[in-house]
Design an enzyme around this catalytic site. Structure first.
Site, short mmCIF file in Angstrom:
data_model
loop_
_atom_site.label_atom_id
_atom_site.label_comp_id
_atom_site.label_asym_id
_atom_site.label_seq_id
_atom_site.Cartn_x
_atom_site.Cartn_y
_atom_site.Cartn_z
CB CYS A 175 -0.93 0.02 1.21
SG CYS A 175 -1.92 -1.46 1.33
CG ASP A 206 1.18 4.90 3.53
OD1 ASP A 206 2.02 5.79 3.63
OD2 ASP A 206 0.10 5.01 2.92
CB CYS A 229 4.01 10.06 0.98
SG CYS A 229 2.59 10.23 2.05
CB CYS A 288 -0.73 10.02 6.27
SG CYS A 288 -0.27 9.83 4.54
#
Lengths: 404, 138
Positions: B37, B39, B64, B107
């Site tokens: 994914c 992350d 990110c 996030c």
């Protein structure tokens, strides 16, 4: 003096060559005429400019000026080719063959054709990005009317074996279209030698302006026709109506003329810089080139830096404009479909950067890029739990991830 | 899309990067997300048994800039809090503090999950029941 930021995203678009801009400028004001105005000098001047540009474009790809249909860009050219052939040759068959690594303009145009009754076969390339010619030939049926395979891929730069593909198409009496947006003006593309029936390309990928492109449509052996997708004044031999974008067309023509004169030397210069960049970046542990290294456009390299996320990496090299196969910005969180089609793990696709060099890239910029990418990868790996696990010898595939 | 100054600051100067001894009785570890994914966050807390306060927090994140900033911020907020206080950290507070755009809300969600997973890991080590997450994230 090194000027920041550095532009290494020339597959997305290129800056205009100043010579192109200079050629275009008069056609915005003093020579503003409509090329279709047949009864006064303003129109004649514009028409002359368009005719000249048509010759310049034709000379680059080795066709007749009459075979060039000006459009707004490669997306329109792709749509006109796919939908136009499907509508024109519907009586003959309804089957189209393309590949999963094509640009969205091809894939989405094919989807629309499917809604209108087309059958579409999407070939999956190998790990190197190349389609299997036997698979292509086996996919042809008596209903196949069109094969559309791109010349050079926008994400990985892989160049398909176009003469071999067109030979297969010809053998079975099927038309062959290629989206050559990334190839025209970068490497020699010859529609005769390559056996191409229709070809899309765009000015802004070869140092010309945005908003103008062309579709090459063969007139002899065979004579190809496409049903227009834009109707109006019957411009461009009835295949694409709309007042011609004279300054844009002049720019495309000039860009083609420059490319014809300079692309061979430019390709040698760019591939030397690209190879240096690639060689240096591959000294980083767990870094891999995506797609074929042998059959590739001279100015592109796509590299995955394992255990580092692409968007995070781009933020670490903020003075260098590149692009990533990571899709952290998209709602779907799906990484590049092109990299996935090569059989890459999603994780590697998320870790990729695409470097696209161009006419104005300098050695100094490449040096800077090498240093900064290395530093950023090191920094991000220091904070990557995956890197730590890898270093501890943990097989990441054995971890029960908590997916969102 | 431009990043906010706070995201850039956390990205350039991440707070509390590192690793705590995950086998320690007083350390709770939360590993959330998945490489596919794009992350993965690992967040760890170390609790002082005498005071009940989180005396240290560390993170490592693959993701990110916004994912890195969310987890970096989370470690800052965790330090000095009691475990119960830490449980109340809400992802929307992270969104607000970092001015995350809608596409980056996941996030902050991941950071909140990492906190809760770390706390539950600690609770289980102490013989306590893990706390059920009432929020439905996935």
């Amino acid at each position: 003096m090194l000027k920041l930021p550095i532009y290494l995203d020339n597959n997305a678009t290129t800056p205009m060559d100043p010579r192109v801009l200079e050629a275009m400028l008069p056609y915005f004001n003093e020579r503003f005429g409509n090329a279709a105005s047949r009864n006064h000098s303003f129109g004649w001047t514009a028409e002359e400019a368009v005719d000249y540009a048509r010759e310049q474009v034709a000379a680059l790809i080795n066709c007749s000026a009459k075979e060039i249909i000006f459009t707004s860009g490669a997306t329109e050219s792709d749509n006109l080719a796919i939908k136009g052939v499907y509508e024109m040759y519907g009586a003959k068959g309804n089957h189209i063959i393309t590949a999963t690594t094509e640009h969205k303009a091809i894939l989405d145009a094919c989807k629309i054709a499917q809604k209108k009754g087309a059958e579409v076969t999407y070939l999956n390339p190998g790990r190197d990005g190349l389609i299997d010619l036997n698979e292509l030939e086996a996919a042809i049926t008596d209903k196949t009317i069109l094969i559309s395979i791109m010349y050079g891929n926008n994400e990985i730069g892989v160049i398909q074996d176009i003469p071999a593909i067109s030979a297969i198409a010809k053998k079975h009496g099927v038309l062959f279209h290629t989206d050559a947006t990334q190839a025209v003006g970068k490497i020699p593309v010859d529609v005769v030698a390559d056996g191409i029936d229709l070809m899309s390309f765009s000015a802004h990928k070869m140092y010309g302006p945005k908003g103008v492109g062309a579709l090459y449509v063969r007139r002899k052996n065979p004579r190809v026709k496409v049903t227009s997708q834009m109707d109006g004044g019957g411009h461009e031999r009835g295949m694409r109506s709309g007042t011609l974008n004279v300054p844009g067309i002049v720019g495309l023509g000039k860009a083609c003329e420059i490319a014809k004169n300079e692309m061979v030397d430019e390709a040698i210069r760019l591939s030397a810089m690209r190879d240096k960049l690639e060689k240096e970046l591959l000294t980083i542990e767990e870094a891999y080139v995506n797609g074929s290294i042998e059959r590739r456009l001279p100015h592109v390299t796509n590299i995955s830096f394992k255990f580092v996320e692409g968007e995070g990496l781009m933020m670490g090299v903020k003075d260098i404009a590149v692009s990533s196969g990571s899709a952290c910005t998209s709602a779907s969180l799906e990484p590049s479909y092109v990299l996935k089609a090569l059989g890459l793990d999603d994780e590697l696709a998320h870790s990729s950067l695409r470097f696209g060099l161009g006419r104005f890239t300098t050695d100094e910029e490449i040096e800077y890029t090498i240093g900064h990418v290395k530093t950023a990868v090191d920094k991000l790996r220091e904070m990557s739990p995956l890197w730590e696990m890898f270093k501890e010898g943990i097989d990441l595939k054995s971890v029960a991830w908590q997916e969102h | 899309m431009a990043y906010s100054d706070k995201v850039i600051d956390h990205y350039n100067n991440p707070r509390n990067i590192g690793t705590l001894d995950k086998s320690s009785e007083n350390v709770g570890t939360g590993l959330v997300g998945a490489p596919e994914c794009g992350d993965v966050m690992r967040l760890q807390i170390e609790v002082d048994d005498s005071t009940g306060l989180i005396k240290d927090a560390k993170f490592k994140t693959f993701g990110c800039g916004s994912a890195i900033a969310s987890s970096s911020l989370a470690t800052e907020w965790l330090k000095g809090k009691t475990v119960d206080e830490a449980l109340k950290i809400d992802n929307m507070a992270i969104v607000e503090e970092l001015s995350l755009p809608p596409v980056k809300i996941h996030c902050s969600v991941l950071a909140e999950d990492a906190i809760k997973t770390a706390i539950n890991d600690y609770r289980v080590k102490k013989g306590l029941e893990p706390i059920e997450d009432t929020k439905k994230h996935y």
